[in-house]
Scaffold this motif. Structure first.
Motif, short mmCIF file in Angstrom:
data_model
loop_
_atom_site.label_atom_id
_atom_site.label_comp_id
_atom_site.label_asym_id
_atom_site.label_seq_id
_atom_site.Cartn_x
_atom_site.Cartn_y
_atom_site.Cartn_z
N TYR A 1 -5.20 4.96 -3.01
CA TYR A 1 -6.00 5.53 -2.79
C TYR A 1 -5.96 7.15 -3.01
O TYR A 1 -4.96 7.32 -2.12
N THR A 2 -6.56 7.63 -3.10
CA THR A 2 -6.97 9.11 -3.06
C THR A 2 -7.79 9.70 -2.98
O THR A 2 -8.69 9.06 -2.96
N ASN A 3 -7.77 10.66 -2.98
CA ASN A 3 -9.84 11.46 -2.62
C ASN A 3 -9.84 11.49 -4.49
O ASN A 3 -9.51 12.65 -4.72
N LEU B 1 0.38 -1.23 -0.11
CA LEU B 1 0.25 -0.09 0.12
C LEU B 1 0.69 1.25 -0.24
O LEU B 1 1.98 0.91 1.49
N VAL B 2 0.68 2.46 -1.17
CA VAL B 2 1.32 3.53 -0.66
C VAL B 2 0.08 4.49 -0.67
O VAL B 2 -0.58 4.98 -0.77
N GLU B 3 0.98 4.40 1.00
CA GLU B 3 0.21 5.41 1.60
C GLU B 3 -0.08 6.82 1.53
O GLU B 3 -1.36 7.22 1.55
N ASN C 1 -4.31 14.21 -8.98
CA ASN C 1 -3.25 12.80 -8.63
C ASN C 1 -4.08 11.73 -9.35
O ASN C 1 -2.80 10.81 -9.38
N ILE C 2 -5.10 11.85 -8.84
CA ILE C 2 -5.59 10.52 -10.01
C ILE C 2 -4.84 10.11 -11.07
O ILE C 2 -5.24 9.00 -11.97
N ALA C 3 -5.43 11.72 -12.26
CA ALA C 3 -4.49 12.20 -13.35
C ALA C 3 -3.18 10.75 -13.49
O ALA C 3 -2.29 10.58 -14.23
N VAL D 1 -10.87 6.66 -3.83
CA VAL D 1 -10.64 6.15 -4.88
C VAL D 1 -9.81 5.47 -5.19
O VAL D 1 -8.52 5.67 -5.05
N TRP D 2 -9.51 4.10 -5.35
CA TRP D 2 -8.85 2.89 -4.95
C TRP D 2 -8.00 2.92 -6.59
O TRP D 2 -8.97 2.76 -7.64
N MET D 3 -6.82 3.23 -6.17
CA MET D 3 -6.59 2.01 -7.90
C MET D 3 -5.06 1.59 -7.68
O MET D 3 -4.92 0.95 -6.30
N GLU D 4 -4.53 0.15 -8.68
CA GLU D 4 -3.43 -0.45 -9.00
C GLU D 4 -2.79 -0.24 -9.35
O GLU D 4 -3.10 -0.58 -10.23
#
Length: 150
Positions: free
Chosen positions: A112-114, A74-76, A120-122, A143-146
């Protein structure tokens, strides 16, 4: 910048200060402090979860908190000092997370990010992360990403 290294026990408060400064930019968007601003950073450092980069003067420049899970790393938190944004330190920390997942033989990275933090998502999408799901309610919807590690 000097090499990435584990945060030292006495650096917990300096890590907290850097993270708070890095995430302060998001407070107006969210209407409250993002989660990492409230973490117990000295405890995270003591748990061995925090790695840091220093600038040429020896001051902390960037922080990564990586937490192993049974099937992923997890990249917290990734935090870069505000005056050093856009210098590639965030990318360096993401690359370090990949190396660390491989070293630990974990098949993927998770983060995850807000949902309101579109940049951040991009950024994470550009680095190969894909959205898996969302949790929570606005304004704190995550938003959870992997990213699978080959």
């Amino acid at each position: 910048m000097t090499g990435l290294r584990p945060a030292l026990p006495h650096e917990g408060e300096a890590v907290r200060t850097l993270v708070r400064a890095a995430f302060a930019v998001h407070v107006p968007t969210l209407g409250r402090e993002p989660g990492p601003m409230g973490h117990d950073w000295p405890a995270c450092v003591a748990a061995g979860e925090v790695s840091v980069l220093e600038d040429e003067a020896g001051a902390l420049a960037a922080v990564a908190r990586l937490v192993p899970e049974p099937d992923a790393l997890l990249v917290e938190t990734i935090a870069v000092r505000p005056d050093l944004r856009g210098t590639g330190l965030g990318r360096a920390l993401l690359a370090f997370a990949e190396e660390e997942a491989r070293r630990r033989a974990l098949p993927r990275l998770r983060l995850y990010t807000n949902a309101l933090m579109a940049e951040n998502i991009a950024l994470y999408a550009r680095h190969g992360y894909r959205t898996t799901h969302e949790t929570g309610e606005p304004p704190m919807r995550k938003v959870w990403m992997e990213k699978k590690i080959g």
